[in-house]
Design a protein around this motif. Structure first.
Motif, short mmCIF file in Angstrom:
data_model
loop_
_atom_site.label_atom_id
_atom_site.label_comp_id
_atom_site.label_asym_id
_atom_site.label_seq_id
_atom_site.Cartn_x
_atom_site.Cartn_y
_atom_site.Cartn_z
N UNK A 29 16.16 -11.57 14.49
CA UNK A 29 15.52 -10.63 15.41
C UNK A 29 15.21 -9.30 14.71
N UNK A 30 16.12 -8.84 13.87
CA UNK A 30 15.84 -7.61 13.11
C UNK A 30 14.66 -7.83 12.17
N UNK A 31 14.62 -8.99 11.52
CA UNK A 31 13.52 -9.30 10.62
C UNK A 31 12.20 -9.36 11.39
N UNK A 32 12.20 -10.05 12.53
CA UNK A 32 10.97 -10.21 13.31
C UNK A 32 10.46 -8.86 13.84
N UNK A 33 11.36 -8.05 14.37
CA UNK A 33 10.91 -6.76 14.89
C UNK A 33 10.43 -5.84 13.77
N UNK A 34 11.09 -5.89 12.63
CA UNK A 34 10.66 -5.08 11.49
C UNK A 34 9.30 -5.55 10.99
N UNK A 35 9.11 -6.85 10.92
CA UNK A 35 7.84 -7.40 10.46
C UNK A 35 6.70 -7.04 11.41
N UNK A 36 6.93 -7.18 12.70
CA UNK A 36 5.91 -6.83 13.69
C UNK A 36 5.60 -5.34 13.63
N UNK A 37 6.62 -4.52 13.50
CA UNK A 37 6.42 -3.09 13.39
C UNK A 37 5.58 -2.75 12.16
N UNK A 38 5.89 -3.37 11.02
CA UNK A 38 5.11 -3.10 9.81
C UNK A 38 3.67 -3.59 9.97
N UNK A 39 3.47 -4.72 10.62
CA UNK A 39 2.11 -5.22 10.83
C UNK A 39 1.30 -4.30 11.72
N UNK A 40 1.91 -3.80 12.78
CA UNK A 40 1.20 -2.89 13.68
C UNK A 40 0.87 -1.59 12.97
N UNK A 41 1.86 -1.00 12.30
CA UNK A 41 1.61 0.25 11.57
C UNK A 41 0.60 0.04 10.44
N UNK A 42 0.68 -1.08 9.75
CA UNK A 42 -0.29 -1.38 8.69
C UNK A 42 -1.69 -1.54 9.23
N UNK A 43 -1.83 -2.17 10.40
CA UNK A 43 -3.15 -2.33 11.01
C UNK A 43 -3.75 -1.00 11.40
N UNK A 44 -2.95 -0.15 12.00
CA UNK A 44 -3.43 1.18 12.39
C UNK A 44 -3.81 1.99 11.14
N UNK A 45 -2.98 1.91 10.11
CA UNK A 45 -3.29 2.63 8.86
C UNK A 45 -4.56 2.09 8.22
N UNK A 46 -4.77 0.78 8.28
CA UNK A 46 -5.98 0.18 7.72
C UNK A 46 -7.22 0.63 8.49
N UNK A 47 -7.13 0.68 9.80
CA UNK A 47 -8.25 1.18 10.60
C UNK A 47 -8.55 2.64 10.27
N UNK A 48 -7.51 3.45 10.17
CA UNK A 48 -7.68 4.85 9.82
C UNK A 48 -8.33 5.00 8.45
N UNK A 49 -7.84 4.25 7.48
CA UNK A 49 -8.40 4.30 6.14
C UNK A 49 -9.86 3.83 6.13
N UNK A 50 -10.18 2.81 6.91
CA UNK A 50 -11.55 2.30 6.97
C UNK A 50 -12.50 3.36 7.52
N UNK A 51 -12.14 3.97 8.63
CA UNK A 51 -13.01 4.97 9.24
C UNK A 51 -13.14 6.21 8.36
N UNK A 52 -12.03 6.63 7.76
CA UNK A 52 -12.09 7.79 6.87
C UNK A 52 -12.96 7.48 5.64
N UNK A 53 -12.81 6.28 5.09
CA UNK A 53 -13.62 5.89 3.93
C UNK A 53 -15.09 5.82 4.29
N UNK A 54 -15.39 5.29 5.45
CA UNK A 54 -16.78 5.20 5.89
C UNK A 54 -17.38 6.60 6.06
N UNK A 55 -16.62 7.48 6.67
CA UNK A 55 -17.10 8.86 6.85
C UNK A 55 -17.30 9.58 5.53
N UNK A 56 -16.36 9.45 4.61
CA UNK A 56 -16.49 10.10 3.30
C UNK A 56 -17.66 9.50 2.53
N UNK A 57 -17.85 8.19 2.64
CA UNK A 57 -18.97 7.54 1.96
C UNK A 57 -20.31 8.06 2.50
#
Length: 138
Positions: free
Chosen positions: A37-65
């Motif tokens: 359960x600790x592994x699953x919750x940590x993995x899900x948390x990292x996936x959610x945070x990684x997805x949000x960070x990826x979206x942020x990076x994508x939009x920032x990169x698009x704007x800078x480009x």
């Protein structure tokens, strides 16, 4: 009389051994559930945070480009600059950062699985034996 006492002690030993095995099995089931359960919750948390960070990076990169394209004067030049930047970051990470990333991930997940405050099955059995002795149970 001595034979009966010996027979009774052997029966008690068998019962205690079976109780110990059952307790140990339950302990490891609970510990496995806790770790998974600790592994699953940590993995899900990292996936959610990684997805949000990826979206942020994508939009920032698009704007800078787009901004760089406007400054340079060619419509696609900003995208090539940003693409080149990410290629350099990727190559540095691939050649120099892989060991660090693997080490960090292994440390993080080993902390989730192995804890210092976990009690061992023998400690639990010893506590039960002490509590039964204080209660007067043979």
């Amino acid at each position: 009389m001595a034979f009966e006492a010996l027979s009774e002690n052997l029966n008690n030993t068998g019962e205690k051994t079976q109780e110990y095995v059952e307790t140990t099995a339950e302990y490891y089931k609970l510990r496995l559930f806790k770790s998974s359960m600790k592994f699953a919750t940590s993995l899900i948390s990292m996936l959610v945070l990684g997805s949000v960070a990826l979206l942020l990076l994508s939009f920032m990169s698009f704007g800078v480009a787009l901004y760089l394209s406007r400054i340079i004067g060619y419509p696609s030049s900003g995208f090539f600059v940003i693409g080149g930047f990410f290629l350099v970051v990727f190559l540095f990470t691939y050649f120099f950062g892989r060991k660090m990333i693997v080490k960090t991930i292994l440390e993080k997940f080993s902390e989730l699985i192995v804890e210092e405050d976990d009690t061992s099955p023998s400690d639990i059995a010893n506590e039960r034996a002490k509590s039964k002795k204080t209660k007067g149970t043979p």
